[in-house]
Design an enzyme around this catalytic site. Structure first.
Site, mmCIF file in Angstrom:
data_model
loop_
_atom_site.group_PDB
_atom_site.id
_atom_site.type_symbol
_atom_site.label_atom_id
_atom_site.label_comp_id
_atom_site.label_asym_id
_atom_site.label_seq_id
_atom_site.Cartn_x
_atom_site.Cartn_y
_atom_site.Cartn_z
ATOM 1 N N ARG A 215 0.852 -1.184 0.000
ATOM 2 C CA ARG A 215 0.000 0.000 0.000
ATOM 3 C C ARG A 215 0.892 1.239 0.000
ATOM 4 N NH1 ARG A 215 -2.696 -3.613 3.393
ATOM 5 N NH2 ARG A 215 -4.808 -4.121 2.699
ATOM 6 N N GLU B 187 3.064 -5.041 -6.740
ATOM 7 C CA GLU B 187 1.772 -4.365 -6.895
ATOM 8 C C GLU B 187 1.690 -3.227 -5.884
ATOM 9 O OE1 GLU B 187 -3.006 -5.125 -6.002
ATOM 10 O OE2 GLU B 187 -1.595 -6.814 -5.967
ATOM 11 N N ASN C 68 -5.070 4.013 -2.321
ATOM 12 C CA ASN C 68 -6.426 4.371 -1.916
ATOM 13 C C ASN C 68 -6.593 5.877 -2.076
ATOM 14 O OD1 ASN C 68 -7.494 1.720 -0.852
ATOM 15 N ND2 ASN C 68 -5.666 1.927 0.392
ATOM 16 N N ARG D 44 8.534 -7.724 7.230
ATOM 17 C CA ARG D 44 8.997 -8.191 5.931
ATOM 18 C C ARG D 44 9.666 -7.097 5.108
ATOM 19 N NH1 ARG D 44 3.310 -9.237 2.710
ATOM 20 N NH2 ARG D 44 2.991 -10.845 4.234
ATOM 21 N N HIS E 234 13.025 -11.581 -4.309
ATOM 22 C CA HIS E 234 12.174 -12.237 -3.318
ATOM 23 C C HIS E 234 11.448 -11.236 -2.439
ATOM 24 C CE1 HIS E 234 15.883 -11.815 -0.720
ATOM 25 N NE2 HIS E 234 14.962 -11.500 0.176
ATOM 26 N N HIS F 127 -0.251 -8.464 0.821
ATOM 27 C CA HIS F 127 -0.247 -9.908 0.634
ATOM 28 C C HIS F 127 0.792 -10.295 -0.413
ATOM 29 C CE1 HIS F 127 -2.294 -9.143 -3.190
ATOM 30 N NE2 HIS F 127 -3.218 -8.456 -2.550
ATOM 31 N N GLU G 215 -3.063 -14.136 -2.113
ATOM 32 C CA GLU G 215 -4.055 -14.018 -3.178
ATOM 33 C C GLU G 215 -3.847 -15.145 -4.188
ATOM 34 O OE1 GLU G 215 -5.610 -10.782 -6.554
ATOM 35 O OE2 GLU G 215 -3.872 -10.335 -5.288
#
Length: 308
Positions: free
Chosen positions: A11, A67, A71, A91, A159, A249, A295
């Site tokens: 995001r 990705e 928003n 992460r 990765h 995700h 996903e």
């Protein structure tokens, strides 16, 4: 079940600044999906030159996609914050480069912020840059390093790393349920953590190979010793979707979406969203043992399903 690690969702507060940063790394926007009815847009970026792993292919039919989710309105909201995944351990993503020092010098010259430069700390073979939202981008070297000027067209989206509470439970899930292969293990008992690199095995690829830096779309699991101790007060990691949101995700594209989801159903996975739930009937979400979302979508290069 033919599958590929497809993408990693971040995001972002300001898509213009974020796209600019990832383009500086050498990536290219290969698809954009606008969703004004739901007030968000998706940007899919990948290395796409002639030297890339899978240039020109459909975004669901390649590995190593980032990705970005924007928003609407966050870019002008001073109260909007993003969990970068490391203030509360979580992460990062990693790219492989042809000239490690040259690539880092290039980013420094562009005034990119660093969490860790090559010259800092004990690990002189990796660096961590920060994107405009504070996400860490690990910089590692491809197997065959060059001494000439760095060429971004040869880079790899290597990765995404997630920290896991139980190495045993997570390895079982990603190998048996998601069909991945353990390609490399790095034990670090002195520092009390282990690293496990998983991916979808290619023809001729050896399990537990000594090097995986030339690959794309791998998943790195980081296990810190003791987090799975029943006597420990450790409860788990931020999943990226609870507030404050950040990493959303990972995503796996499959050969047959309906068949894959039926298989997951038989294995009693923990669902976040089945195909039949909600309005979006072309994606499903399962949860791993730590609650991270995965996903599941159709590989459109193998079988057409959605008009992405």
């Amino acid at each position: 079940m033919a599958t590929d690690t497809s993408k990693y969702k971040l995001r972002v507060k300001d898509p213009v600044e974020s796209v600019k940063f990832y383009e500086l790394l050498g990536m290219k926007v290969i698809n954009k999906i606008e969703n004004p009815q739901w007030s968000f847009d998706l940007y899919f970026l990948a290395f796409d030159s002639d030297k890339a792993e899978s240039p020109g292919r459909h975004w669901t039919d390649r590995e190593g996609i980032v990705e970005l989710t924007h928003n609407y309105g966050t870019e002008s909201n001073p109260e909007y914050t993003i969990c970068n995944g490391n203030d509360e351990p979580h992460r990062d993503i990693a790219i492989s480069v042809d000239n490690l020092q040259g690539a880092c010098d290039r980013l420094e010259q562009a005034n990119v912020a660093f969490k860790k430069k090559l010259s800092e700390g004990r690990m002189r073979h990796i660096a961590f840059a920060k994107d405009p939202n504070g996400y860490w981008v690990e910089i590692i070297g491809l197997k065959d390093q060059i001494t000439t000027e760095t060429d971004t067209s040869s880079y790899r989206m290597n990765h995404s790393m997630i920290r896991v509470k139980s190495a045993t439970a997570s390895l079982k899930f990603y190998q048996e349920t998601m069909g991945m292969t353990l390609l490399r293990t790095l034990k670090n008992p002195d520092s009390k953590f282990d690293l496990y690199f998983l991916g979808y095995k290619r023809e001729g690829e050896v399990e537990n190979a000594s090097a995986t830096s030339d690959r794309e779309g791998l998943l790195e699991l980081t296990y810190n010793y003791g987090t799975d101790d029943p006597d420990s007060d450790f409860t788990g990691y931020h999943d990226g979707n609870a507030e404050p949101q950040g990493f959303g995700h990972i995503c796996v594209s499959v050969d047959d979406l309906d068949a894959a989801c039926a298989r997951f159903e038989e294995q009693n996975v923990d669902w976040k969203k089945r195909l039949t739930d909600g309005k979006m009937r072309n994606v499903a979400f399962v949860k791993d043992p730590d609650g991270y979302w995965i996903e599941i979508l159709q590989n459109e290069g193998l079988k057409k399903r959605a008009d992405w």
